[in-house]
Design a protein around this motif. Structure first.
Motif, PDB file in Angstrom:
ATOM      1  N   THR A 192       0.851  -1.196   0.000  1.00 11.40           N
ATOM      2  CA  THR A 192       0.000   0.000   0.000  1.00 11.40           C
ATOM      3  C   THR A 192       0.884   1.241   0.000  1.00 11.40           C
ATOM      4  N   PRO A 193       0.311   2.404  -0.319  1.00 13.42           N
ATOM      5  CA  PRO A 193       1.091   3.654  -0.240  1.00 13.42           C
ATOM      6  C   PRO A 193       1.665   3.909   1.149  1.00 13.42           C
ATOM      7  N   GLU A 194       1.035   3.324   2.168  1.00 13.69           N
ATOM      8  CA  GLU A 194       1.535   3.471   3.549  1.00 13.69           C
ATOM      9  C   GLU A 194       2.661   2.490   3.864  1.00 13.69           C
ATOM     10  N   GLY A 195       2.994   1.629   2.926  1.00 16.23           N
ATOM     11  CA  GLY A 195       4.100   0.694   3.121  1.00 16.23           C
ATOM     12  C   GLY A 195       3.703  -0.666   3.663  1.00 16.23           C
ATOM     13  N   GLU A 196       2.418  -0.968   3.724  1.00 17.14           N
ATOM     14  CA  GLU A 196       1.954  -2.255   4.240  1.00 17.14           C
ATOM     15  C   GLU A 196       1.878  -3.270   3.098  1.00 17.14           C
ATOM     16  N   LYS A 197       2.572  -4.389   3.259  1.00 20.81           N
ATOM     17  CA  LYS A 197       2.512  -5.455   2.254  1.00 20.81           C
ATOM     18  C   LYS A 197       1.176  -6.173   2.389  1.00 20.81           C
TER      19      LYS A 197
END
Length: 125
Positions: A33-38
């Motif tokens: 995600t754009p937040e860095g969550e795989k």
């Protein structure tokens, strides 16, 4: 039809990647995600392809996917050199069965993955 690649929903994608790496799979693609969550990983071993996606990534999109990990699904995976493969992974996972010769001529063993899915590996003579 040419192939099937199951998209398997999981709670912890990092633990799933670690587990399947022990089975010789590698991550060949992933979505973050754009937040860095795989939230998604495509893993392969030879011609076997599994897609893993977090339950959280489909909330409100696919309400019919609402069950817990695991279930009444067995993934039957054909391998070559099953004894060598078995010896390579047997100390790294919890086996449900050891190597067994079946009534239909296959040599198989089974294990449960970290998400409670049943995997049976088989070599046909």
């Amino acid at each position: 039809m040419k192939s099937i690649s199951p998209n398997i929903f999981v709670k912890d994608i990092h633990a799933t990647i670690n587990f399947y790496t022990k089975l010789g799979f590698t991550v060949s693609d992933e979505v973050t995600t754009p937040e860095g969550e795989k939230i998604f990983a495509l893993m392969t071993n030879g011609t076997v392809v599994f897609m893993f996606q977090t339950f959280a990534s489909i909330e409100d999109k696919l309400p019919m996917v609402s069950r817990a990990d695991g279930g009444s699904l067995l993934m039957y995976i054909s391998v070559e050199n099953i004894r060598q493969y078995y010896d390579t992974i047997k100390e790294q996972v919890t086996l449900l069965t050891g190597l067994e010769k079946t009534f239909y001529g296959a040599t198989e063993f089974s294990l449960c993955d970290n998400n409670n899915y049943l995997l049976t590996f088989a070599e046909h003579d």
